[in-house]
Design a protein around this motif. Structure first.
Motif, PDB file in Angstrom:
ATOM      1  N   ASP A  60       0.828  -1.197   0.000  1.00  0.00           N
ATOM      2  CA  ASP A  60       0.000   0.000   0.000  1.00  0.00           C
ATOM      3  C   ASP A  60       0.864   1.249   0.000  1.00  0.00           C
ATOM      4  O   ASP A  60       1.559   1.534   0.975  1.00  0.00           O
ATOM      5  N   LEU A  61       0.788   1.997  -1.083  1.00  0.00           N
ATOM      6  CA  LEU A  61       1.476   3.271  -1.213  1.00  0.00           C
ATOM      7  C   LEU A  61       0.420   4.360  -1.107  1.00  0.00           C
ATOM      8  O   LEU A  61      -0.447   4.487  -1.978  1.00  0.00           O
ATOM      9  N   VAL A  62       0.467   5.097  -0.016  1.00  0.00           N
ATOM     10  CA  VAL A  62      -0.515   6.147   0.225  1.00  0.00           C
ATOM     11  C   VAL A  62       0.177   7.500   0.156  1.00  0.00           C
ATOM     12  O   VAL A  62       1.361   7.625   0.469  1.00  0.00           O
ATOM     13  N   TYR A  63      -0.576   8.485  -0.291  1.00  0.00           N
ATOM     14  CA  TYR A  63      -0.053   9.852  -0.385  1.00  0.00           C
ATOM     15  C   TYR A  63      -1.206  10.815  -0.195  1.00  0.00           C
ATOM     16  O   TYR A  63      -2.374  10.399  -0.098  1.00  0.00           O
ATOM     17  N   HIS A  64      -0.913  12.108  -0.127  1.00  0.00           N
ATOM     18  CA  HIS A  64      -1.959  13.110   0.082  1.00  0.00           C
ATOM     19  C   HIS A  64      -1.716  14.275  -0.867  1.00  0.00           C
ATOM     20  O   HIS A  64      -0.741  14.998  -0.743  1.00  0.00           O
ATOM     21  N   ASP A  65      -2.624  14.422  -1.826  1.00  0.00           N
ATOM     22  CA  ASP A  65      -2.533  15.521  -2.782  1.00  0.00           C
ATOM     23  C   ASP A  65      -3.922  16.115  -2.970  1.00  0.00           C
ATOM     24  O   ASP A  65      -4.743  15.588  -3.709  1.00  0.00           O
ATOM     25  N   ALA A  66      -4.181  17.216  -2.260  1.00  0.00           N
ATOM     26  CA  ALA A  66      -5.490  17.860  -2.321  1.00  0.00           C
ATOM     27  C   ALA A  66      -5.590  18.856  -3.471  1.00  0.00           C
ATOM     28  O   ALA A  66      -6.645  19.456  -3.675  1.00  0.00           O
ATOM     29  N   ALA A  67      -4.532  19.018  -4.241  1.00  0.00           N
ATOM     30  CA  ALA A  67      -4.537  19.994  -5.334  1.00  0.00           C
ATOM     31  C   ALA A  67      -5.518  19.619  -6.439  1.00  0.00           C
ATOM     32  O   ALA A  67      -6.098  20.491  -7.074  1.00  0.00           O
ATOM     33  N   ASP A  68      -5.694  18.313  -6.677  1.00  0.00           N
ATOM     34  CA  ASP A  68      -6.633  17.854  -7.701  1.00  0.00           C
ATOM     35  C   ASP A  68      -7.307  16.601  -7.174  1.00  0.00           C
ATOM     36  O   ASP A  68      -6.697  15.532  -7.120  1.00  0.00           O
ATOM     37  N   LEU A  69      -8.560  16.730  -6.760  1.00  0.00           N
ATOM     38  CA  LEU A  69      -9.285  15.608  -6.166  1.00  0.00           C
ATOM     39  C   LEU A  69     -10.026  14.764  -7.195  1.00  0.00           C
ATOM     40  O   LEU A  69     -10.765  13.859  -6.834  1.00  0.00           O
ATOM     41  N   GLY A  70      -9.802  15.027  -8.454  1.00  0.00           N
ATOM     42  CA  GLY A  70     -10.459  14.241  -9.493  1.00  0.00           C
ATOM     43  C   GLY A  70      -9.850  12.853  -9.616  1.00  0.00           C
ATOM     44  O   GLY A  70      -8.676  12.638  -9.331  1.00  0.00           O
ATOM     45  N   TRP A  71     -10.683  11.915 -10.077  1.00  0.00           N
ATOM     46  CA  TRP A  71     -10.224  10.547 -10.275  1.00  0.00           C
ATOM     47  C   TRP A  71      -9.087  10.483 -11.294  1.00  0.00           C
ATOM     48  O   TRP A  71      -8.139   9.716 -11.141  1.00  0.00           O
ATOM     49  N   ASP A  72      -9.164  11.297 -12.340  1.00  0.00           N
ATOM     50  CA  ASP A  72      -8.137  11.250 -13.388  1.00  0.00           C
ATOM     51  C   ASP A  72      -6.745  11.521 -12.837  1.00  0.00           C
ATOM     52  O   ASP A  72      -5.776  10.886 -13.251  1.00  0.00           O
ATOM     53  N   ALA A  73      -6.623  12.452 -11.906  1.00  0.00           N
ATOM     54  CA  ALA A  73      -5.314  12.767 -11.317  1.00  0.00           C
ATOM     55  C   ALA A  73      -4.779  11.562 -10.540  1.00  0.00           C
ATOM     56  O   ALA A  73      -3.607  11.192 -10.680  1.00  0.00           O
ATOM     57  N   GLU A  74      -5.635  10.933  -9.733  1.00  0.00           N
ATOM     58  CA  GLU A  74      -5.189   9.760  -8.975  1.00  0.00           C
ATOM     59  C   GLU A  74      -4.866   8.606  -9.923  1.00  0.00           C
ATOM     60  O   GLU A  74      -3.883   7.890  -9.736  1.00  0.00           O
ATOM     61  N   ASP A  75      -5.677   8.440 -10.942  1.00  0.00           N
ATOM     62  CA  ASP A  75      -5.444   7.361 -11.902  1.00  0.00           C
ATOM     63  C   ASP A  75      -4.107   7.536 -12.626  1.00  0.00           C
ATOM     64  O   ASP A  75      -3.407   6.552 -12.892  1.00  0.00           O
ATOM     65  N   ARG A  76      -3.738   8.760 -12.932  1.00  0.00           N
ATOM     66  CA  ARG A  76      -2.427   8.998 -13.561  1.00  0.00           C
ATOM     67  C   ARG A  76      -1.294   8.538 -12.644  1.00  0.00           C
ATOM     68  O   ARG A  76      -0.324   7.940 -13.097  1.00  0.00           O
ATOM     69  N   VAL A  77      -1.437   8.807 -11.352  1.00  0.00           N
ATOM     70  CA  VAL A  77      -0.428   8.372 -10.384  1.00  0.00           C
ATOM     71  C   VAL A  77      -0.419   6.845 -10.296  1.00  0.00           C
ATOM     72  O   VAL A  77       0.645   6.217 -10.303  1.00  0.00           O
ATOM     73  N   ILE A  78      -1.588   6.239 -10.234  1.00  0.00           N
ATOM     74  CA  ILE A  78      -1.684   4.774 -10.168  1.00  0.00           C
ATOM     75  C   ILE A  78      -0.980   4.149 -11.371  1.00  0.00           C
ATOM     76  O   ILE A  78      -0.182   3.216 -11.222  1.00  0.00           O
ATOM     77  N   ARG A  79      -1.253   4.667 -12.565  1.00  0.00           N
ATOM     78  CA  ARG A  79      -0.635   4.117 -13.778  1.00  0.00           C
ATOM     79  C   ARG A  79       0.879   4.356 -13.801  1.00  0.00           C
ATOM     80  O   ARG A  79       1.641   3.479 -14.199  1.00  0.00           O
ATOM     81  N   ALA A  80       1.312   5.517 -13.349  1.00  0.00           N
ATOM     82  CA  ALA A  80       2.753   5.817 -13.323  1.00  0.00           C
ATOM     83  C   ALA A  80       3.485   4.877 -12.369  1.00  0.00           C
ATOM     84  O   ALA A  80       4.561   4.349 -12.696  1.00  0.00           O
ATOM     85  N   VAL A  81       2.896   4.636 -11.200  1.00  0.00           N
ATOM     86  CA  VAL A  81       3.521   3.724 -10.233  1.00  0.00           C
ATOM     87  C   VAL A  81       3.489   2.297 -10.765  1.00  0.00           C
ATOM     88  O   VAL A  81       4.467   1.554 -10.631  1.00  0.00           O
TER      89      VAL A  81
END
Length: 190
Positions: A60-81
């Protein structure tokens, strides 16, 4: 400090965890930690005399980024990791803890207030022993967040943390853990 030195020494035995730590640091996510299951299970494997990474399927890799709460932003991070870790024999599960309040009630039936930080999210994990996160600083030093200390973790005690998670989540997780580590002492929900 001795407890955290002990934790670092135990976690260092899990080469997959160490590799994920290095790769996660290089991604540069805000407020990131490897947390919960992969940390807890590495310690329990060690205490049971097993291989450090035995049976750990996801990290489990958790982080906190409130700058963009959209799913697309999190999905980009998921795909990059996922791309960065595709050669590892485990799944690295990524979650932006700043978004949890957007889906938590639909999944678990109770509302969740927005977390101000990754540490606040770790503080609300369902079992005290799993409220632990580790990351590498830019200088390579190990940094920990364990608001309840490490006593339960090293004693193999599973104690409820009823801050947020419903009883069912705690009991399901505890029952699953008992199948792999029967020496665990699971305390009842208050």
């Amino acid at each position: 400090m001795a407890d955290f030195d002990r934790l670092r020494n135990v976690l260092s035995r899990n080469q997959i965890l160490v590799e994920v730590l290095h790769r996660a640091r290089d991604v540069g996510l805000p407020g990131w930690y490897l947390a919960a299951g992969c940390v807890v299970q590495t310690v329990w494997n060690f205490l049971d005399g097993r291989a450090a990474a035995q049976g750990i399927k996801d990290y489990d890799l958790v982080y906190h980024d409130a700058a963009d709460l959209g799913w697309d932003a999190e999905d980009r991070v998921i795909r990059a990791v996922a791309t960065r870790c595709e050669d590892l024999p485990v799944e690295v599960e990524v979650r932006n803890e700043a978004r949890v309040h957007l889906w938590y009630e639909a999944k678990f039936g109770i509302p969740c207030c927005p977390y101000a930080s990754t540490e606040a999210a770790i503080d609300a994990f369902p079992a005290i022993c799993s409220c632990v996160g580790v990351r590498l600083g830019d200088d390579g030093t190990w940094r920990f967040h364990a608001p309840h200390g490490l006593g339960d973790l090293f004693a193999m005690v599973v104690r409820p943390n009823p801050v947020l998670a419903p009883r069912e989540v705690y009991e399901t997780k505890a029952a699953r853990w008992l199948t792999q580590w029967p020496r665990l002492r699971v305390l009842p929900w208050p």
